[in-house]
Design an enzyme around this catalytic site. Sequence first.
Site, PDB file in Angstrom:
ATOM      1  CB  CYS A   1       5.887   0.746  -1.020  1.00 34.32           C
ATOM      2  SG  CYS A   1       4.390   0.735  -0.155  1.00 34.32           S
TER       3      CYS A   1
ATOM      4  CG  HIS B   1       7.865  -4.943  -2.268  1.00 31.86           C
ATOM      5  ND1 HIS B   1       8.257  -3.780  -1.484  1.00 31.86           N
ATOM      6  CD2 HIS B   1       6.456  -4.940  -2.437  1.00 31.86           C
ATOM      7  CE1 HIS B   1       7.304  -3.053  -1.328  1.00 31.86           C
ATOM      8  NE2 HIS B   1       6.192  -3.382  -1.860  1.00 31.86           N
TER       9      HIS B   1
ATOM     10  CD  GLU C   1       8.677  -9.473  -4.407  1.00 33.58           C
ATOM     11  OE1 GLU C   1       9.760  -8.962  -4.501  1.00 33.58           O
ATOM     12  OE2 GLU C   1       7.803  -9.286  -3.338  1.00 33.58           O
TER      13      GLU C   1
ATOM     14  CE  LYS D   1       8.053  -3.880   2.554  1.00 33.17           C
ATOM     15  NZ  LYS D   1       9.153  -4.170   1.732  1.00 33.17           N
TER      16      LYS D   1
ATOM     17  CG  HIS E   1       5.630  -1.741   4.056  1.00 31.51           C
ATOM     18  ND1 HIS E   1       6.457  -0.836   3.597  1.00 31.51           N
ATOM     19  CD2 HIS E   1       4.648  -2.004   3.116  1.00 31.51           C
ATOM     20  CE1 HIS E   1       6.471  -0.938   2.258  1.00 31.51           C
ATOM     21  NE2 HIS E   1       5.065  -1.482   1.964  1.00 31.51           N
TER      22      HIS E   1
ATOM     23  CG  PHE F   1      -0.574   2.526  -3.026  1.00 31.97           C
ATOM     24  CD1 PHE F   1      -0.634   0.865  -2.997  1.00 31.97           C
ATOM     25  CD2 PHE F   1      -1.204   3.114  -2.063  1.00 31.97           C
ATOM     26  CE1 PHE F   1      -1.036   0.370  -2.107  1.00 31.97           C
ATOM     27  CE2 PHE F   1      -1.821   2.224  -0.843  1.00 31.97           C
ATOM     28  CZ  PHE F   1      -1.875   0.896  -1.084  1.00 31.97           C
TER      29      PHE F   1
END
Length: 414
Positions: A164, A304, A315, A333, A338, A397
């Site tokens: 991502c 993010h 975060e 998002k 996403h 990831f």
Amino acid sequence: MTGASTAVAVTGLGMVTPAGIGTAATWDGLLAGTPTATTDPLLAGLPHDFSCRVPGFDAHRLLGRRLAWRLDRGTHLALVAAREAVADAGLDPGGWSAPRVAVVMGVGTCSFEHYEREFARAADGRPDTVSPFALPRSIPNMVPAEIALDLGAQGPNLAVSTACASGTTALGTARDLLRSGACDIVLAGGAESVAHRIPSICFGQMGALSGRRDDPAHASRPFDRDRDGFVLGEGAAVLVLERADHARARGAAVHALLAGYGASCDAHHVTSPHPEGRGLAQAIEGALADARLRPEDIGHVNAHGTSTPYNDEAEARALGSVFPRTPPLTALKSVLGHSIGGAGAIEAAATVLTLRHQLIPPTANLDNPDPALDLDIVAKAPRPATMRAALSTSSGFGGQNAVVVLTTETTEAV
């Protein structure tokens, strides 16, 4: 600000997102703050049957029937975004020095659009019906390769894949190419369409998707106390990056400067972020150092913000460890869903627009801010703000983290 680093110029933007086709449409949709998630017929019968899709996207009309037939949807989005970015930069592919034009695109996964069908044909004992295009459609490097074919860019051509964070990693890689002198122009960004059955099943099985089937529009709710996962999406963004002297020589309008980049790996878990956000904090600090800026120089953070319980908390902790007081933050998002490999580039492009307009788009669905997260989140309506620098964060990831710092400057200051 403590000074200026060796920055590169952003001279063009192209965007295709669930908020609209084109940069202007996307920006208007982000300012409206209206979520785009809705029930998706292609996901019918699955536990997570909703997504965020680009509205009214007709690849045959936009790209021509033959080209559209050969490619999958993620590459369709990339080509449309790239064409807009080049036009916005005032570049003529027929007149540029093609060997000095590079393409770097972030791609998180291989093609899912056609694989399910092709695998079924092979499994049914019909190998003669499997399309020979199944292989090139699935190779991640074909996204930048198809852009190069379409526009005639003969310089370095790279696909980067950091889950991502891929779109943001592509921008950092492009900046390095420009700084090295390997090229004068880079078309850089990310593209992906993951609103398909296999991703929905897999992300659902690992508990990453929101379960709000009865209310998709309010499913993605970053930093909200009631968040329960993200919504699958699609989209693309391409930024035209140029060496400063090249932009200056051709009199290009500079939208912003890509002043800093930082990257790191948590080395903690296959899918979960470090609970304290240490890797992301490291990437933020690296981007600030690269830009020669202090935390207090940053006027905005494009987060993010996936809307998963663990990511948002990690975060927030990362930001809290770097900033004495976190700058005004937005999480897009909540509106766009996403798009995995496309997300970081889309959010970086939105950050350029935020700096240009001195206006921060709102985070949607923030009805009950999580009291455990000490953040100044812009919600409900756009917020005017005076900003000279902003950063955009991405994580993925494998513990991937990538951060870009963007600043407002004129061509003369490049």
